[in-house]
Design a protein around this motif. Sequence first.
Motif, PDB file in Angstrom:
ATOM      1  N   SER A  65     -93.200  34.690  37.677  1.00  0.00           N
ATOM      2  CA  SER A  65     -94.836  33.777  37.483  1.00  0.00           C
ATOM      3  C   SER A  65     -94.291  33.118  39.196  1.00  0.00           C
ATOM      4  O   SER A  65     -95.273  32.470  39.490  1.00  0.00           O
ATOM      5  CB  SER A  65     -95.139  33.605  37.230  1.00  0.00           C
ATOM      6  OG  SER A  65     -93.847  32.658  36.786  1.00  0.00           O
ATOM      7  N   CYS A  66     -92.792  32.421  39.502  1.00  0.00           N
ATOM      8  CA  CYS A  66     -92.640  31.599  40.451  1.00  0.00           C
ATOM      9  C   CYS A  66     -92.950  32.693  41.935  1.00  0.00           C
ATOM     10  O   CYS A  66     -92.651  31.304  42.629  1.00  0.00           O
ATOM     11  CB  CYS A  66     -91.127  30.975  40.258  1.00  0.00           C
ATOM     12  SG  CYS A  66     -89.611  32.040  40.986  1.00  0.00           S
ATOM     13  N   ILE A  67     -93.123  33.580  42.176  1.00  0.00           N
ATOM     14  CA  ILE A  67     -92.662  34.235  43.338  1.00  0.00           C
ATOM     15  C   ILE A  67     -94.008  35.214  44.109  1.00  0.00           C
ATOM     16  O   ILE A  67     -93.424  36.379  44.208  1.00  0.00           O
ATOM     17  CB  ILE A  67     -91.246  34.545  43.777  1.00  0.00           C
ATOM     18  CG1 ILE A  67     -91.019  35.982  43.097  1.00  0.00           C
ATOM     19  CG2 ILE A  67     -90.290  33.724  44.282  1.00  0.00           C
ATOM     20  CD1 ILE A  67     -89.521  36.367  43.244  1.00  0.00           C
ATOM     21  N   SER A  68     -94.900  35.222  42.440  1.00  0.00           N
ATOM     22  CA  SER A  68     -95.923  35.775  42.526  1.00  0.00           C
ATOM     23  C   SER A  68     -97.276  34.851  42.671  1.00  0.00           C
ATOM     24  O   SER A  68     -97.924  34.436  42.024  1.00  0.00           O
ATOM     25  CB  SER A  68     -95.933  36.313  40.775  1.00  0.00           C
ATOM     26  OG  SER A  68     -97.651  37.181  41.525  1.00  0.00           O
ATOM     27  N   PRO A  69     -97.701  35.801  44.328  1.00  0.00           N
ATOM     28  CA  PRO A  69     -99.441  34.972  44.250  1.00  0.00           C
ATOM     29  C   PRO A  69    -100.237  34.372  43.034  1.00  0.00           C
ATOM     30  O   PRO A  69    -100.147  36.173  42.369  1.00  0.00           O
ATOM     31  CB  PRO A  69     -99.420  35.871  45.165  1.00  0.00           C
ATOM     32  CG  PRO A  69     -98.734  36.864  45.753  1.00  0.00           C
ATOM     33  CD  PRO A  69     -97.939  36.750  44.734  1.00  0.00           C
ATOM     34  N   LEU A  70    -100.920  33.943  42.874  1.00  0.00           N
ATOM     35  CA  LEU A  70    -102.042  33.868  42.249  1.00  0.00           C
ATOM     36  C   LEU A  70    -103.095  35.553  42.465  1.00  0.00           C
ATOM     37  O   LEU A  70    -103.500  35.448  41.090  1.00  0.00           O
ATOM     38  CB  LEU A  70    -102.800  32.169  41.571  1.00  0.00           C
ATOM     39  CG  LEU A  70    -104.060  32.297  41.175  1.00  0.00           C
ATOM     40  CD1 LEU A  70    -103.645  32.531  39.559  1.00  0.00           C
ATOM     41  CD2 LEU A  70    -104.577  30.810  41.114  1.00  0.00           C
ATOM     42  N   GLY A  71    -103.572  35.067  43.027  1.00  0.00           N
ATOM     43  CA  GLY A  71    -103.977  36.591  43.600  1.00  0.00           C
ATOM     44  C   GLY A  71    -104.096  37.846  42.848  1.00  0.00           C
ATOM     45  O   GLY A  71    -105.130  38.995  43.190  1.00  0.00           O
ATOM     46  N   ASN A  72    -103.003  38.106  43.091  1.00  0.00           N
ATOM     47  CA  ASN A  72    -102.635  39.340  41.588  1.00  0.00           C
ATOM     48  C   ASN A  72    -102.414  39.639  40.775  1.00  0.00           C
ATOM     49  O   ASN A  72    -102.601  40.567  40.440  1.00  0.00           O
ATOM     50  CB  ASN A  72    -100.796  39.330  42.610  1.00  0.00           C
ATOM     51  CG  ASN A  72    -101.197  40.175  43.848  1.00  0.00           C
ATOM     52  OD1 ASN A  72    -101.299  41.000  44.926  1.00  0.00           O
ATOM     53  ND2 ASN A  72     -98.822  39.852  44.201  1.00  0.00           N
ATOM     54  N   ALA A  73    -102.934  37.873  39.862  1.00  0.00           N
ATOM     55  CA  ALA A  73    -103.278  37.778  38.774  1.00  0.00           C
ATOM     56  C   ALA A  73    -104.645  38.941  38.787  1.00  0.00           C
ATOM     57  O   ALA A  73    -105.163  39.140  37.128  1.00  0.00           O
ATOM     58  CB  ALA A  73    -102.773  36.562  38.225  1.00  0.00           C
TER      59      ALA A  73
END
Length: 470
Positions: A65-73
């Motif tokens: 989750s440290c390199i995942s954009p919030l928008g992709n959730a």
Amino acid sequence: MIQFILNNKTIKTSEKTGVTLLDFIRENQQLKGTKIGCREGDCGACTVLVGELNNDKINYQSITSCISPLGNAHGKHIVTIEGINLPKKLNSAQEAMSNNYATQCGFCTPGFVVSMTGFALENDKNKTCNNAVSGNICRCTGYKSIEKAGFEIEEKLLQKDENNKIAWLIQEGFIPNYFEEIPSKLQMFLDVTSSAVEKSLKGTKVANGTDLYVRYADDLSEENVQLISAQKDLKNIIFSNGICSIGANATVTNMDESLQLKTLFPKLKQFLKLVSSEQIRNMGTLGGNFVNASPIGDMSIFFLALNSILTIQDKNGLERTIPFQEFHQNYKKYDLQEDEILTSISFPVPTKNTFFNFEKVSKRTHLDIASVNSAGSITIEKNTVTDAHFSVGGVAAIPKYLYKTGAFLVGKEINNKTIKEAEAILQSEIAPISDVRGTSAYKRLLAKQLFFAHFIELFPTKVELQKLIA
């Protein structure tokens, strides 16, 4: 507005789409079980599960989750360690870790437990629990006890009822009861959820962020980034008229799960296991790997040897195609305009007379960047090479396609003399530099050995091994 389900809670937030999922979980939602480690996707302390609805069922994958954009959730089910805790007892993964004394300081433990729970939720019977935690690092316990915990989980999962998987996992204490209601909740949720996030055309283009967020996470967190991974049509793997076309948003895991690709490349799983970790293979897209333009990009090297074609689309929907060999122009420079994106990569389906191999040398066998990597595709008719394509990484400013080496082999038989002559041409095509991954001389030696390895692997009866490597 970004909307998703976090554990058993519906989230609606106007936070910027570029904020990292990790920071939102920890700071906005105060769920501190998901840890901050490397912030580069390497250690797995920040592992969460992402569940996406598909035909009334949810497919879960682990990501960092440290390199995942919030928008992709947006529109998905996000599961943290808090979301798999049971009310009054340890869940099955936690119990296995405890039974085998597989934790000391405990900092990495939540990430391991989440990955192990993700393994329990998967359908891949060819994967082991140790495969599932390949992207989780423990610095103090020692891996043997963690491995034993994995074996305990695998043994318990032998009884899993695949027809009623979620109910069985709840009954056996792997996950809480609320998981059973998530598919219907997510379906109702998706029916009324705005698709505004998916339609955003502004900001930095981001697929799943495995490269960009390593370098620019702070800057991207201030943006409403353009989330191109939401374009589902760019994930397809299509076979038509002798051509395989793979969407640029397809991940390494998508490739690994394709039965047709595994039929074409029987050692595909073995090749792809050399690429990063479980979490990153679930996230990293082919298009992202190509545009990263690393001289040692594993998937760039893989597809260069398949004589591939790239399809590129501009903001007006107009498409153009170029040979992949012409895409990378210089170090970190490539043929892609600001208003364009990669949409797919395609290659001729290998015939029964076409042989393919991928090799990689790195300081660690797995979870490491290549010192040198290489791929080769050779077609033979009546003992004569009719087509040949080779690529090698780590020996030039770009992923290197070996034009002269492949051309030299066409029309010749495979034997020691031919291979050695071709290797001499290979050496004239590369120009490695000395850096932290090895000296120039070392990389030339690796390029030579990997080139020989293709022939040793593919044509063992045509190669006199001792004379070749002498």
